[in-house]
Design a protein around this motif. Structure first.
Motif, PDB file in Angstrom:
ATOM      1  N   ASP A   1       1.047  -1.702 -11.282  1.00  0.00           N
ATOM      2  CA  ASP A   1      -0.003  -1.488 -10.298  1.00  0.00           C
ATOM      3  C   ASP A   1      -0.283  -2.809  -9.568  1.00  0.00           C
ATOM      4  O   ASP A   1       0.366  -3.826  -9.810  1.00  0.00           O
ATOM      5  CB  ASP A   1      -1.264  -0.910 -10.955  1.00  0.00           C
ATOM      6  CG  ASP A   1      -1.935  -1.867 -11.933  1.00  0.00           C
ATOM      7  OD1 ASP A   1      -1.580  -3.067 -11.979  1.00  0.00           O
ATOM      8  OD2 ASP A   1      -2.833  -1.404 -12.661  1.00  0.00           O
TER       9      ASP A   1
ATOM     10  N   ALA B   1       5.700  -0.332  -0.013  1.00  0.00           N
ATOM     11  CA  ALA B   1       5.011   0.861  -0.507  1.00  0.00           C
ATOM     12  C   ALA B   1       4.818   0.834  -2.018  1.00  0.00           C
ATOM     13  O   ALA B   1       4.191   1.721  -2.572  1.00  0.00           O
ATOM     14  CB  ALA B   1       5.774   2.114  -0.092  1.00  0.00           C
ATOM     15  N   SER B   2       5.361  -0.202  -2.679  1.00  0.00           N
ATOM     16  CA  SER B   2       5.243  -0.307  -4.136  1.00  0.00           C
ATOM     17  C   SER B   2       5.346  -1.778  -4.539  1.00  0.00           C
ATOM     18  O   SER B   2       5.796  -2.623  -3.763  1.00  0.00           O
ATOM     19  CB  SER B   2       6.364   0.477  -4.821  1.00  0.00           C
ATOM     20  OG  SER B   2       7.611  -0.172  -4.603  1.00  0.00           O
TER      21      SER B   2
ATOM     22  N   ARG C   1      -1.491   1.812   5.206  1.00  0.00           N
ATOM     23  CA  ARG C   1      -0.617   0.633   5.358  1.00  0.00           C
ATOM     24  C   ARG C   1      -0.329   0.356   6.828  1.00  0.00           C
ATOM     25  O   ARG C   1      -0.451  -0.786   7.287  1.00  0.00           O
ATOM     26  CB  ARG C   1       0.690   0.832   4.583  1.00  0.00           C
ATOM     27  CG  ARG C   1       1.580  -0.398   4.586  1.00  0.00           C
ATOM     28  CD  ARG C   1       2.805  -0.247   3.706  1.00  0.00           C
ATOM     29  NE  ARG C   1       3.739   0.735   4.245  1.00  0.00           N
ATOM     30  CZ  ARG C   1       4.023   1.909   3.675  1.00  0.00           C
ATOM     31  NH1 ARG C   1       3.462   2.265   2.540  1.00  0.00           N
ATOM     32  NH2 ARG C   1       4.886   2.737   4.228  1.00  0.00           N
TER      33      ARG C   1
ATOM     34  N   GLU D   1       0.864  -1.200   0.000  1.00  0.00           N
ATOM     35  CA  GLU D   1       0.000   0.000   0.000  1.00  0.00           C
ATOM     36  C   GLU D   1       0.883   1.226   0.000  1.00  0.00           C
ATOM     37  O   GLU D   1       1.772   1.344   0.833  1.00  0.00           O
ATOM     38  CB  GLU D   1      -0.894  -0.038   1.244  1.00  0.00           C
ATOM     39  CG  GLU D   1      -1.651   1.217   1.562  1.00  0.00           C
ATOM     40  CD  GLU D   1      -2.724   1.564   0.538  1.00  0.00           C
ATOM     41  OE1 GLU D   1      -2.615   2.650  -0.069  1.00  0.00           O
ATOM     42  OE2 GLU D   1      -3.653   0.768   0.334  1.00  0.00           O
ATOM     43  N   ASP D   2       0.641   2.146  -0.953  1.00  0.00           N
ATOM     44  CA  ASP D   2       1.496   3.328  -1.035  1.00  0.00           C
ATOM     45  C   ASP D   2       1.102   4.439  -0.063  1.00  0.00           C
ATOM     46  O   ASP D   2       1.909   5.321   0.196  1.00  0.00           O
ATOM     47  CB  ASP D   2       1.540   3.869  -2.470  1.00  0.00           C
ATOM     48  CG  ASP D   2       0.191   4.332  -2.964  1.00  0.00           C
ATOM     49  OD1 ASP D   2      -0.798   3.597  -2.804  1.00  0.00           O
ATOM     50  OD2 ASP D   2       0.119   5.432  -3.543  1.00  0.00           O
ATOM     51  N   GLU D   3      -0.114   4.392   0.489  1.00  0.00           N
ATOM     52  CA  GLU D   3      -0.538   5.394   1.477  1.00  0.00           C
ATOM     53  C   GLU D   3      -0.071   4.934   2.858  1.00  0.00           C
ATOM     54  O   GLU D   3      -0.615   3.966   3.405  1.00  0.00           O
ATOM     55  CB  GLU D   3      -2.059   5.555   1.459  1.00  0.00           C
ATOM     56  CG  GLU D   3      -2.609   6.155   0.188  1.00  0.00           C
ATOM     57  CD  GLU D   3      -2.209   7.616   0.006  1.00  0.00           C
ATOM     58  OE1 GLU D   3      -1.969   8.319   1.002  1.00  0.00           O
ATOM     59  OE2 GLU D   3      -2.124   8.049  -1.155  1.00  0.00           O
TER      60      GLU D   3
ATOM     61  N   THR E   1      -2.805  -6.344  -1.531  1.00  0.00           N
ATOM     62  CA  THR E   1      -2.289  -5.219  -2.309  1.00  0.00           C
ATOM     63  C   THR E   1      -3.369  -4.254  -2.778  1.00  0.00           C
ATOM     64  O   THR E   1      -4.455  -4.672  -3.175  1.00  0.00           O
ATOM     65  CB  THR E   1      -1.488  -5.713  -3.533  1.00  0.00           C
ATOM     66  OG1 THR E   1      -0.940  -4.581  -4.214  1.00  0.00           O
ATOM     67  CG2 THR E   1      -2.336  -6.528  -4.500  1.00  0.00           C
TER      68      THR E   1
ATOM     69  N   MET F   1      -1.007   2.250  -7.409  1.00  0.00           N
ATOM     70  CA  MET F   1       0.273   2.550  -6.776  1.00  0.00           C
ATOM     71  C   MET F   1       1.238   3.108  -7.813  1.00  0.00           C
ATOM     72  O   MET F   1       1.144   2.752  -8.983  1.00  0.00           O
ATOM     73  CB  MET F   1       0.890   1.284  -6.176  1.00  0.00           C
ATOM     74  CG  MET F   1       0.155   0.713  -5.011  1.00  0.00           C
ATOM     75  SD  MET F   1       1.026  -0.717  -4.345  1.00  0.00           S
ATOM     76  CE  MET F   1       0.879  -1.883  -5.684  1.00  0.00           C
ATOM     77  N   PRO F   2       2.168   3.934  -7.367  1.00  0.00           N
ATOM     78  CA  PRO F   2       3.194   4.414  -8.288  1.00  0.00           C
ATOM     79  C   PRO F   2       4.217   3.310  -8.559  1.00  0.00           C
ATOM     80  O   PRO F   2       4.260   2.318  -7.849  1.00  0.00           O
ATOM     81  CB  PRO F   2       3.834   5.568  -7.516  1.00  0.00           C
ATOM     82  CG  PRO F   2       3.647   5.196  -6.079  1.00  0.00           C
ATOM     83  CD  PRO F   2       2.328   4.480  -6.018  1.00  0.00           C
ATOM     84  N   GLY F   3       5.008   3.499  -9.583  1.00  0.00           N
ATOM     85  CA  GLY F   3       6.074   2.540  -9.853  1.00  0.00           C
ATOM     86  C   GLY F   3       5.858   1.814 -11.165  1.00  0.00           C
ATOM     87  O   GLY F   3       5.025   2.187 -11.989  1.00  0.00           O
TER      88      GLY F   3
ATOM     89  N   GLN G   1       9.007  -2.950  -4.437  1.00  0.00           N
ATOM     90  CA  GLN G   1       9.414  -3.336  -3.080  1.00  0.00           C
ATOM     91  C   GLN G   1       8.826  -4.690  -2.719  1.00  0.00           C
ATOM     92  O   GLN G   1       9.493  -5.525  -2.113  1.00  0.00           O
ATOM     93  CB  GLN G   1       8.921  -2.305  -2.061  1.00  0.00           C
ATOM     94  CG  GLN G   1       9.884  -1.230  -1.699  1.00  0.00           C
ATOM     95  CD  GLN G   1       9.349  -0.392  -0.544  1.00  0.00           C
ATOM     96  OE1 GLN G   1       8.183  -0.437  -0.184  1.00  0.00           O
ATOM     97  NE2 GLN G   1      10.226   0.394   0.032  1.00  0.00           N
TER      98      GLN G   1
END
Length: 121
Positions: free
Chosen positions: A62, A33-34, A15, A9-11, A53, A57-59, A37
Motif C-alpha cells: 500500500d 497506478a500501483s 490520478r 493513485e489507482d483511481e 501517493t 492501492m492494490p498490489g 509501477q
C-alpha cells in the motif's frame, strides 16, 4: 527546469485530475497506478524529487509501505501521503513527510509540494 514528481493513485480519474493540475502548474509529472509501477518509475527516472501517493492501492504494497520503501531507498525524495478512508499519523509516515486527507484541492497539494521541496514542511 520543471521539478519531477510521481503521482501514485489507482483511481484513474483522481490520478488524471491531480496530474493535469500539477503539469499545468509547472511540474514534470509521472504517473503510476500501483506501488510496483511507482518503484519501477523511480528506478528509471532518478530526477524524481517528490512522491504523492494514495494509501489504499492494490498490489504488493500500500502507500504507507511504498513511502517507507521510498524513504529507505531514495532518502532525498520528498513524500506526501493521502487517503479518503483513513488518517495516517506521523508515526505511520516517514519523518518529514506530509499527510493530506481526501478530498483535497489540487492547489493545496501543489503548495504542499512546493513547501516540502523548499524545505518548509
Amino acid at each position: 527546469m520543471p521539478i519531477a514528481v510521481l503521482v501514485v493513485e489507482d483511481e484513474p480519474l483522481v490520478r488524471f485530475d491531480i496530474a493535469d493540475y500539477l503539469a499545468e502548474n509547472g511540474f514534470e509529472v509521472h504517473e503510476a497506478a500501483s506501488a510496483d509501477q511507482a518503484l519501477a518509475i523511480l528506478e528509471a527516472i532518478p530526477a524524481i524529487r517528490l512522491v504523492f501517493t494514495d494509501i489504499d492501492m492494490p498490489g504488493s504494497m500500500d502507500g504507507l509501505k511504498l513511502s517507507a520503501a521510498v524513504r529507505k531507498r531514495w532518502p532525498p525524495v520528498q513524500i506526501i501521503v493521502t487517503s479518503g478512508n483513513r488518517i495516517a499519523g506521523t508515526a505511520e509516515i516517514p519523518e518529514g513527510s506530509l499527510f493530506v486527507a481526501k478530498p483535497y484541492r489540487p492547489a493545496d497539494i501543489a503548495r504542499s509540494m512546493q513547501g516540502l521541496l523548499a524545505g518548509r514542511a
